[in-house]
Design a protein around this motif. Structure first.
Motif, PDB file in Angstrom:
ATOM      1  N   ARG A 322      17.204  25.413  11.841  1.00 53.82           N
ATOM      2  CA  ARG A 322      17.130  24.671  10.472  1.00 53.82           C
ATOM      3  C   ARG A 322      17.106  25.362   9.477  1.00 53.82           C
ATOM      4  NH1 ARG A 322      14.502  23.213   7.160  1.00 53.82           N
ATOM      5  NH2 ARG A 322      12.508  23.827   8.020  1.00 53.82           N
ATOM      6  N   ALA A 323      16.106  26.342   9.425  1.00 56.12           N
ATOM      7  CA  ALA A 323      15.477  27.538   8.628  1.00 56.12           C
ATOM      8  C   ALA A 323      16.909  28.496   8.090  1.00 56.12           C
ATOM      9  CB  ALA A 323      13.684  27.414   8.810  1.00 56.12           C
ATOM     10  N   TYR A 325      19.589  27.824   8.993  1.00 60.28           N
ATOM     11  CA  TYR A 325      20.736  26.546   8.750  1.00 60.28           C
ATOM     12  C   TYR A 325      20.962  26.518   7.357  1.00 60.28           C
ATOM     13  CZ  TYR A 325      25.050  24.057   7.699  1.00 60.28           C
ATOM     14  OH  TYR A 325      25.996  23.589   6.899  1.00 60.28           O
ATOM     15  N   THR A 326      19.440  26.470   6.387  1.00 61.82           N
ATOM     16  CA  THR A 326      19.566  26.304   5.745  1.00 61.82           C
ATOM     17  C   THR A 326      19.512  28.020   4.454  1.00 61.82           C
ATOM     18  OG1 THR A 326      17.833  25.182   5.789  1.00 61.82           O
ATOM     19  CG2 THR A 326      17.861  25.381   4.023  1.00 61.82           C
ATOM     20  N   GLU A 329      23.641  28.973   3.821  1.00 60.39           N
ATOM     21  CA  GLU A 329      24.278  27.882   3.544  1.00 60.39           C
ATOM     22  C   GLU A 329      23.800  27.881   2.029  1.00 60.39           C
ATOM     23  OE1 GLU A 329      23.142  23.555   3.619  1.00 60.39           O
ATOM     24  OE2 GLU A 329      25.050  23.084   3.575  1.00 60.39           O
ATOM     25  N   GLY A 330      22.331  28.492   1.778  1.00 57.21           N
ATOM     26  CA  GLY A 330      22.169  28.952   0.256  1.00 57.21           C
ATOM     27  C   GLY A 330      22.400  30.350  -0.333  1.00 57.21           C
ATOM     28  N   ARG A 425      29.254  30.749  -1.227  1.00 57.56           N
ATOM     29  CA  ARG A 425      27.943  31.725  -0.539  1.00 57.56           C
ATOM     30  C   ARG A 425      28.339  33.469  -0.683  1.00 57.56           C
ATOM     31  NH1 ARG A 425      28.065  34.232   4.724  1.00 57.56           N
ATOM     32  NH2 ARG A 425      25.900  34.107   5.787  1.00 57.56           N
TER      33      ARG A 425
END
Length: 506
Positions: A322-323, A325-326, A329-330, A425
């Motif tokens: 999750r971290a 992917y974040t 994405e950012g 991105r």
């Protein structure tokens, strides 16, 4: 496949291998993102997972000091496979040896030339066109630079090529098996096995399909290198089921869509998606076996009664993802060599992996000033022709329903189009190495149209051979011209500047 079908691909592989292994240890310093992945690979050799480095790790590592005491577990955002593959070369040749850092990249880059040549030979039914595909791959600068530097993308490309080749073999094997089973059913003796109603309606079940399993394993390893392999799992899975549908339609199965879904599609899903997922999880073995890798104890510190049925290690890894992917994405920080996907096919902004200017006589310069560079620009003739070839491919796929054109376009689309979903991105041209083999195949498809059929009139065939041969010779000569800026040769500054055809290449 005759002797020529093996000899030509092996010859172009040897040519590509020489270009990749000669002077592989130069420059003797970490270049571009090697500063991340080589050090992560060294951490794997020591601990099985990534660990933080001292304040000035480049200086220490480039000086040959690999007896560094590493720090706490490090947070990284790419899976382990590519870094483990880099580590294998370091294990064989030493952690302080630039040849060892880059050995695995050179190996997979060289092997991919052979596989691309064999794939092209299978697609186009011509040893000559297969050799052309391999040779164009061997001499292209973008592929060459990736094969001589330890970034992750060359390993991603390799496993995707293996998966595609395995699915082609599965296509051939399954069609032969389908035809054989239907012949047996049609010829069943009165006292023998009779075809069932389901067999007549949907076609027979083809049994275990080992090449699909190979493809699933390869896609899992590609995903374990970079997450950008994920679209390939979906696209290749859909592609292989469509091939099965068409096979059942061609042999006269009445309900060929339903038959392909029920008797091929479910197995295709199991062979590609769950198997790729399990393979991906297995690539994190070093992380699972550790007790203090990054985020390894997250679940223990974050109890969640609703999720207690999941092992703590899985919950910790899920939060890690999750971290990551974040982060991906950012990722929008500015970089001097960033480029939008719109510019990739024309190489609008290639990446400078390494550059040293103002070199003097003590560094091999025979004139007033020299430069030394590694620039990931491809061969312009190959890349710009391949971009045009994609347009031709669309017409042949839509207009003539050529499955080969569709398969090649699928390989390009899976690696290229998803990047347009993230316009904010930070992206780079070197990501295009993942789908470059399919660009080469598109170009060779069009060269095959120019070459003409083997049964074409002799005059037509001679003209085609001259045109294709002239194109290949021009591409090789142009690669020889650009070779110094792909392999960090010391050349006069004005010669380096002569190779910067666009202002955006500098």
């Amino acid at each position: 496949m005759g002797i020529l079908g093996w000899l030509l691909p092996l010859i172009v592989m040897v040519i590509g291998g020489l270009l990749r292994f000669v002077r592989l240890g130069e420059p003797e310093t970490l270049v571009f993102d090697e500063t991340y992945y080589v050090k992560d690979a060294y951490s794997y050799l020591l601990s099985g997972y990534e660990r933080e480095w001292p304040e000035d790790p480049d200086a220490d590592f480039n000086s040959g000091n690999t007896g560094i005491i590493l720090g706490t577990p490090d947070y990284v955002v790419h899976p382990p496979v590519g870094k483990w593959m880099i580590a294998m070369g370091m294990l064989i040749f030493g952690s302080d040896n630039p040849f060892g850092w880059r050995f695995s990249a050179a190996v997979v880059g060289t092997l991919s030339i052979l596989f691309i040549a064999l794939i092209a030979q299978r697609l186009f039914g011509s040893p000559i066109l297969g050799a052309v595909a391999g040779l164009l791959t061997a001499v292209d600068g973008h592929h060459l630079v990736h094969s001589r530097t330890s970034l992750l993308d060359v390993f991603l490309m390799f496993w995707l090529v293996v998966a595609f080749g395995a699915l082609l073999l599965d296509r051939d094997h399954s069609r032969r098996k389908l035809a054989a089973k239907l012949s047996m059913l049609a010829a069943a003796a009165p006292g023998g096995a009779r075809p069932t109603a389901a067999d007549l309606l949907y076609g027979p079940w083809l049994g275990l399909r080992p090449w699909r399993i190979v493809a699933g394993l390869s896609l899992g390893l590609a995903l374990g290198t970079k997450w950008s392999a994920l679209p390939y799992i979906a696209v290749f899975g859909l592609m292989t089921v469509l091939w099965d549908m068409n096979a059942r339609r061609v042999v006269g199965v009445q309900r060929w869509i339903t038959g392909a879904v029920l008797r091929d599609g479910l197995q295709a899903f199991a062979s590609l998606v769950p198997l790729a997922g399990l393979t991906y999880l297995a690539t994190w073995t070093g992380w699972f076996l550790s007790s203090d890798a990054y985020n390894r104890q997250w679940a223990a510190d974050h109890p969640a009664p609703a999720w207690e049925w999941l092992p703590a290690s899985i919950r910790s890894l899920a939060d890690y993802h999750r971290a990551a992917y974040t982060f991906h994405e950012g990722l929008g920080s500015e970089h001097p060599y960033e480029s939008t996907p719109w510019s990739w096919l024309v190489m609008g902004r290639p990446v400078s992996f390494y550059y040293k200017g103002d070199l003097g006589a003590d560094q091999g310069c025979a004139v007033e000033a020299c430069s030394r560079a590694i620039t990931s620009v491809g061969n312009p003739l190959i890349w710009w022709s391949a971009a045009i070839a994609l347009i031709v491919m669309i017409f042949f796929w839509v207009g003539r329903r050529d499955w080969r054109a569709g398969a090649i376009l699928a390989g390009v689309a899976a690696g290229y189009l998803p990047w347009f979903l993230y316009p904010e991105r930070t992206t780079f041209f070197f990501y295009a190495i993942a789908f470059q083999p399919f660009l080469i195949l598109a170009l060779v498809y069009c060269l095959g149209l120019i070459l003409g059929r083997s049964w074409a009139p002799p005059a037509r065939r001679r003209t085609g051979l001259m045109l294709v041969g002239g194109f290949v010779v021009a591409a090789v000569l142009l690669s020889a011209f650009f070779l110094p800026i792909w392999t960090a040769e010391v050349i006069p500054y004005d010669q380096w500047r002569l190779r910067m055809w666009m202002p955006s290449w500098i």
